[in-house]
Motif scaffolding. Structure first.
Motif, PDB file in Angstrom:
ATOM      1  N   THR A 201       2.295   1.751  -3.608  1.00  0.00           N
ATOM      2  CA  THR A 201       1.341   2.023  -4.682  1.00  0.00           C
ATOM      3  C   THR A 201       0.347   3.119  -4.344  1.00  0.00           C
ATOM      4  N   ALA A 202       0.530   3.825  -3.240  1.00  0.00           N
ATOM      5  CA  ALA A 202      -0.404   4.881  -2.850  1.00  0.00           C
ATOM      6  C   ALA A 202      -0.341   6.037  -3.834  1.00  0.00           C
ATOM      7  N   ARG A 203      -1.488   6.660  -4.060  1.00  0.00           N
ATOM      8  CA  ARG A 203      -1.528   7.825  -4.942  1.00  0.00           C
ATOM      9  C   ARG A 203      -0.934   9.012  -4.213  1.00  0.00           C
ATOM     10  N   ARG A 204      -0.142   9.768  -4.900  1.00  0.00           N
ATOM     11  CA  ARG A 204       0.499  10.942  -4.312  1.00  0.00           C
ATOM     12  C   ARG A 204      -0.044  12.192  -4.991  1.00  0.00           C
ATOM     13  N   HIS A 205      -0.195  13.235  -4.207  1.00  0.00           N
ATOM     14  CA  HIS A 205      -0.627  14.510  -4.750  1.00  0.00           C
ATOM     15  C   HIS A 205       0.558  15.164  -5.449  1.00  0.00           C
ATOM     16  N   PRO A 206       0.412  15.538  -6.723  1.00  0.00           N
ATOM     17  CA  PRO A 206       1.556  16.156  -7.407  1.00  0.00           C
ATOM     18  C   PRO A 206       1.853  17.540  -6.837  1.00  0.00           C
TER      19      PRO A 206
ATOM     20  N   HIS B   2       0.816  -1.208   0.000  1.00  0.00           N
ATOM     21  CA  HIS B   2       0.000   0.000   0.000  1.00  0.00           C
ATOM     22  C   HIS B   2       0.850   1.259   0.000  1.00  0.00           C
TER      23      HIS B   2
END
Length: 144
Positions: free
Chosen positions: A94-99, A91
């Motif tokens: 592969t977590a989404r990151r804020h650009p 997790h």
């Protein structure tokens, strides 16, 4: 916050002391299951990568699997099993990151393309000030 367990009986019950009458060392029951799995996984890695079985590679694999087994046994418990640690690692990776805008790095000046060759004759740019401080700029206007 997890507090360490101060019950000595629980600690002894989780530890294998060896066969009766012989002391081969103290290790946990979980290490008996995790250690061979890690070692055989390392042997499969040696085979797949083509490194082969030499004294050095198998010795380093044995040292590395012993260290990894100790780390796994120390960092897992009934409250935090190994499957949860692996899932948490997945997790995290592969977590989404804020650009972040404006936080990009630029290459340093040493790696930018050169506009002139070293030692080639060239003129100074016309609109460029040679003195950056205000005192030098004011003294250059007074002398002109």
């Amino acid at each position: 916050m997890r507090l360490p367990d101060d019950d000595e009986i629980y600690d002894v019950d989780a530890t294998y002391l060896g066969p009766p009458g012989r002391y081969i060392g103290r290790f946990r029951y979980r290490a008996i299951l995790v250690g061979p799995f890690v070692f055989f996984l390392g042997l499969a890695f040696l085979t797949r990568t083509g490194i082969g079985y030499s004294l050095l590679s198998v010795g380093l694999l044995l040292i590395g699997s012993t260290w990894l087994t100790g780390w796994i046994v120390d960092n897992t418990s009934q409250e935090r099993p190994l499957a949860v640690m692996v899932q948490t690692l997945g997790h995290e990776l592969t977590a989404r990151r804020h650009p972040l805008k404006g936080h990009r790095t630029r290459p340093t000046r040493a790696f930018r393309a050169r506009s002139t060759h070293i030692g080639a004759p060239h003129d100074l740019p016309s609109g460029r000030r040679r003195w950056r401080s205000y005192t030098n700029r004011s003294s250059s206007k007074a002398g002109a």
